[in-house]
Enzyme design. Structure first.
Site, mmCIF file in Angstrom:
data_model
loop_
_atom_site.group_PDB
_atom_site.id
_atom_site.type_symbol
_atom_site.label_atom_id
_atom_site.label_comp_id
_atom_site.label_asym_id
_atom_site.label_seq_id
_atom_site.Cartn_x
_atom_site.Cartn_y
_atom_site.Cartn_z
ATOM 1 N N GLU A 140 0.826 -1.226 0.000
ATOM 2 C CA GLU A 140 0.000 0.000 0.000
ATOM 3 C C GLU A 140 0.850 1.262 0.000
ATOM 4 O OE1 GLU A 140 -2.986 -0.289 3.098
ATOM 5 O OE2 GLU A 140 -3.629 -2.254 2.383
ATOM 6 N N GLU A 199 -5.116 -7.593 -0.752
ATOM 7 C CA GLU A 199 -6.011 -7.383 0.409
ATOM 8 C C GLU A 199 -7.280 -6.752 -0.104
ATOM 9 O OE1 GLU A 199 -4.838 -4.788 3.692
ATOM 10 O OE2 GLU A 199 -2.839 -5.633 3.588
#
Ligand code: BMA
Length: 376
Positions: free
Chosen positions: A194, A303
């Site tokens: 991320e 995710e």
């Protein structure tokens, strides 16, 4: 003379066994670690192959705990609902770098090792993330008030040597994962994830693209070449990106990445949130799968989830209707927190939740794969 004969015999046996290994690996796609163990190479090729069958279901921390339970051997929220384990189980290494006994979500590393072996023994796949602490302040991974943490970790930086000891601890964990025969269990390491967001110390406002790439390369080279960890596949997973240029802005290069993915969440609980999420999944799947095809990498959703699953058709509509249009190896749903102060922090189903029937319908699709579907 006798000694020489014995030596020649031994040599012949050794050569024959080497040849056997080579033969069985012929035609396989090699990961970025040219010394990867046979099991790691097999896993990599299994991922390419499984994409032809369907998409594997993953769940973070699936075996350690679930919604309102902790450490019940053999249990998993996904299994409670669907009767089978997820094909992929995700684990979190945060605090392994400090030599802690348990991670930042209170999973003991000794238990994690056991769960990883159980997954391997039943033909499942393990992936790991690492929310390592901020080495400058000693605070958590989310302390991103500085824009210099990565710089201090890179060679010649003030924290470089200390950070290498952290990487050694990460490496030791991976090297401790053994099957019954003593062979290393392969793991997909999804590190520094991320990073197109700005909520971890390695995020987009915390370091430059060049610094991020150097951090990645330094980590791979330390684990693979210095620490000799050869049971890893490396996964690159930014949060949502705008386009391929954005996706690749901090990409360390094809020679440092095996698996490409992205993380994406549905934020909010109304129909606008679902519509936005579907669009984002679609957009990012296109970027990642196109790049994976070009670069011959394995695409995944690193995710995902919708916190508390307020939409009963979340799995079949929000997720399946979009992902089924793409070829990816897996989709991993984030954790179902066990902590009593986080009752709404769950992304997978659990028995009795209103999304459970929809999850059953989702995993019954022929192109959605659970552990039993991928057993070899
Ligand atoms: C976040 C949350 C946190 C957790 C962290 C690392 O997304 O689930 O509660 O500590 O991941 O697993």
């Amino acid at each position: 003379m006798k000694k020489n004969l014995a030596f020649l015999l031994l040599l012949a046996v050794l050569l024959a066994s080497c040849k056997q290994k080579d033969d069985s690996m012929e035609g396989m796609t090699l990961p970025i670690d040219k010394n990867a163990t046979k099991e790691t190479v097999l896993l990599y090729n299994r991922l390419f192959d499984s994409m032809q069958k369907g998409i594997m279901v993953g769940h973070q921390d699936a075996l350690a705990y679930g919604h309102s339970w902790y450490k019940e051997d053999g249990r998993s929220d996904v299994k409670d609902v669907a009767g089978d384990y997820p094909a992929v189980v995700g684990w979190e290494l945060g605090h392994v770098e400090n030599g802690a006994e348990y991670n930042l979500d209170s999973v003991y590393f000794s238990d994690m090792k056991r769960y990883i072996k159980q997954t391997y023994d039943r033909g499942g796949i393990t992936t790991a993330s690492w929310h390592g602490d901020n080495i400058v302040t000693g605070n958590t991974t989310w302390d991103c008030a500085q824009d210099s943490v990565v710089r201090t970790i890179l060679p010649n930086g003030s924290n470089h040597q200390k950070y290498l000891t952290w990487l050694d601890k990460v490496g030791d964990f991976f090297l401790s994962l053994k099957d019954d025969k003593g062979s290393l269990i392969p793991v997909v390491f999804r590190m520094y994830h991320e990073h197109t967001g700005a909520w971890f110390w390695w995020g987009s406002e915390q370091c430059t693209p060049e610094e991020y790439k150097q951090l990645w390369i330094m980590t791979v080279e330390h684990l693979r070449d210095k620490k000799k960890v050869h049971n890893l596949l490396y996964a690159y997973s930014p949060s949502e990106t705008k386009d391929e240029a954005h996706f690749l802005e901090r990409y360390p290069g094809d020679e440092y990445v095996d698996i490409v993915g992205f993380d994406c969440y549905a934020n909010g609980s109304d129909s606008t949130a679902v519509a936005r999420y579907k669009k984002a999944l679609d957009h990012n799947l296109k970027i990642v799968t196109d790049y994976a095809t070009k670069a011959n990498k394995v695409p995944v959703i690193g995710e995902t989830g919708m916190e508390s699953i307020p939409y009963n058709a979340y799995f079949t509509d929000a997720v399946y209707s979009v992902i089924s249009r793409y070829k990816i190896a897996w989709v991993l749903f984030w954790r179902n927190a066990w902590e009593s102060d986080k009752p709404g922090h769950f992304y997978g189903p659990f028995a009795g939740h209103s999304s459970a029937p929809d999850f059953k319908e989702f995993v019954a699709k022929p192109d959605i794969l659970m552990n039993n579907d991928i057993k070899q």
